[in-house]
Design a protein around this motif. Structure first.
Motif, PDB file in Angstrom:
ATOM      1  N   TYR A   6      37.683  65.501  -8.079  1.00 20.16           N
ATOM      2  CA  TYR A   6      38.048  66.808  -7.483  1.00 20.16           C
ATOM      3  C   TYR A   6      37.127  67.065  -6.297  1.00 20.16           C
ATOM      4  O   TYR A   6      35.985  67.491  -6.469  1.00 20.16           O
ATOM      5  N   MET A 117      32.235  66.898 -10.397  1.00 18.88           N
ATOM      6  CA  MET A 117      33.590  67.448 -10.568  1.00 18.88           C
ATOM      7  C   MET A 117      34.598  66.294 -10.579  1.00 18.88           C
ATOM      8  O   MET A 117      35.300  66.030  -9.604  1.00 18.88           O
ATOM      9  N   VAL A 314      37.717  76.197 -16.508  1.00 14.19           N
ATOM     10  CA  VAL A 314      38.574  75.823 -15.374  1.00 14.19           C
ATOM     11  C   VAL A 314      39.438  74.617 -15.742  1.00 14.19           C
ATOM     12  O   VAL A 314      38.965  73.672 -16.361  1.00 14.19           O
ATOM     13  N   ASP A 319      41.917  77.341 -10.430  1.00 12.61           N
ATOM     14  CA  ASP A 319      40.802  77.855 -11.260  1.00 12.61           C
ATOM     15  C   ASP A 319      39.453  77.531 -10.602  1.00 12.61           C
ATOM     16  O   ASP A 319      38.532  78.343 -10.597  1.00 12.61           O
ATOM     17  N   ILE A 320      39.359  76.305 -10.083  1.00 14.53           N
ATOM     18  CA  ILE A 320      38.081  75.866  -9.492  1.00 14.53           C
ATOM     19  C   ILE A 320      37.761  76.728  -8.273  1.00 14.53           C
ATOM     20  O   ILE A 320      36.634  77.223  -8.113  1.00 14.53           O
ATOM     21  N   MET A 337      30.700  76.637 -15.319  1.00 18.38           N
ATOM     22  CA  MET A 337      32.125  76.482 -15.670  1.00 18.38           C
ATOM     23  C   MET A 337      32.291  75.515 -16.837  1.00 18.38           C
ATOM     24  O   MET A 337      31.586  74.512 -16.934  1.00 18.38           O
ATOM     25  N   TRP A 339      34.355  72.775 -18.044  1.00 19.66           N
ATOM     26  CA  TRP A 339      35.194  71.829 -17.292  1.00 19.66           C
ATOM     27  C   TRP A 339      36.286  71.303 -18.218  1.00 19.66           C
ATOM     28  O   TRP A 339      36.017  70.556 -19.157  1.00 19.66           O
TER      29      TRP A 339
END
Ligand code: NDP
Ligand code: 5RP
Ligand code: ZN
Length: 341
Positions: A6, A117, A314, A319-320, A337, A339
């Protein structure tokens, strides 16, 4: 392995990209679980770095603070499901003098190389530190920042003179708070003073011996050693105040990141024989010392749990993006967050 990464492709714009990765016998595969945002990430997210830097570093997966569960270890040394803190610095050589986090050949995640991420993170096995079962998972997400505080205080121990009477910290945010909790463990006999801009933030430092608003510091107040944890334009006035209030031959550890150079009154630095030591990032040994301190000190773990400020699960790119926007307006504490992509 085909992995989903991501990446930030432009300020405020994430994209999922499929990347083919080669896994060696020395790597383990980790599924990220809780990830925490650092100021460095928000500077990329908002495009606050210079254009040339953004062109050079993006697209890139953000985040260098996080814990995850081991999914696969080709050597079967880590059991599947083991929670590990991931060390973002990846060294490719060792040096008898230069620490791993200062070697130009090292790769640091979310600063030119993909951060955490990702669907799966492939790590050299020495980049995973086992997190004890009784640690709060959201607090564990920012063990990296704790390791930076540990690194700073380890450097201070090595550089400073014998005067440990008063340790002063400039900065009433996350790094200041984490470093303050560590001062209480590493220098238990020292007086701890915090210098900040917000009374409402200083109130969280209830374990400190004294807190001061920076526009209300007694003229004759002196600290033995100091740590600057402010960053941005605030660094300049913080360093100026440190120079004004530190005893001759004291050491100031500088940690705040500023995008533009800041002015320093070198005449006073020379006249008082001060040492200014820059500190950035951390290495494996700092992570291990951080986990050891947290293991031995339930009160430090509790204090750091109070620093979890903004949390959300998220699952999608939207969401991120929403999470990062939320982190920008969060007043106190770390944004963490869950994940779940
Ligand atoms: N060296 C390293 O490896 C690392 C460096 N950092 C850097 O450290 C800095 C701080 O990070 P973090 O704690 O998360 O940020 P925060 O925003 O949470 O905290 C900074 C705090 O310091 C206050 N402040 C600003 N100027 C002064 C001043 N002159 N004197 C006292 N307090 C001041 C700020 O107030 P206000 O908001 O009003 O300005 C804010 O409350 C950032 O630049 C970050 O990038 C972070 C992690 C690791
Ligand atoms: O946060 C940090 C370590 O935890 C460092 O400040 C960060 O890595 C600096 O990176 P960049 O040069 O990309 O801003
Ligand atoms: Zn950081």
């Amino acid at each position: 392995m085909l992995n989903q990464v991501y990446r930030l492709v432009d300020p405020r714009q994430f994209e999922v990209q499929t990347v083919a990765e080669e896994i060696t016998n020395n790597d383990i595969i980790v599924r990220p679980r809780f990830l925490s945002v650092c100021h460095a990430d928000t500077r990329y997210f908002t495009g606050q770095r210079p254009q040339a830097t953004l062109r050079q570093k993006l697209p890139m997966a953000l985040i260098h603070e996080g814990v995850g569960e081991v999914v696969k270890d080709p050597q079967d040394k880590f059991k599947p499901g083991t929670l590990v803190a991931m060390v973002p610095n990846t060294p490719f050589e060792t040096d008898p003098i230069i620490k791993e986090n200062y070697l130009p050949s090292s790769k640091f995640r979310s600063s030119g190389y993909d951060g955490f991420m990702q669907e799966y993170v492939s790590l050299h096995r020495d980049r995973a530190i086992v997190v004890p079962d009784n640690f709060d998972h959201q607090m564990s997400a920012f063990i990296e920042m704790v390791s930076v505080g540990v690194h700073a205080l380890t450097q201070l121990e090595g550089v400073m003179d014998a005067d440990r009477k008063v340790i002063g910290i400039w900065g009433d945010g996350n790094l200041g708070f984490i470093t303050a909790t560590l001062v209480k463990q590493i220098f238990p006999d020292s007086q701890l003073m915090i210098f900040g801009r917000h009374q409402s933030k200083l109130d969280y430092f209830s374990f400190a011996d004294k807190t001061y608003l920076v526009d209300d510091i007694p003229n004759d107040l002196k600290v033995s050693q100091a740590l600057e944890c402010t960053g941005g334009r605030g660094s300049e006035s913080a360093i100026a105040q440190i120079i004004q209030h530190i005893r001759p031959m004291g050491t100031a550890i500088l940690m705040g990141v500023s995008e533009d150079p800041v002015g320093i009154d070198t005449r006073s630095v020379l006249a008082e024989g001060l040492t200014l030591r820059g500190v950035s990032r951390s290495g494996r040994a700092d992570f291990q010392r951080a986990v050891d301190i947290l293991t031995d000190s339930p009160v430090t773990r509790e204090r750091l749990q109070n620093l979890v400020g903004f949390t959300r699960k998220v699952s999608t790119i939207q969401d991120i993006t929403d999470f990062f926007e939320g982190a920008l307006t969060n007043y106190w504490g770390k944004a963490v967050m869950e994940w779940d992509v």
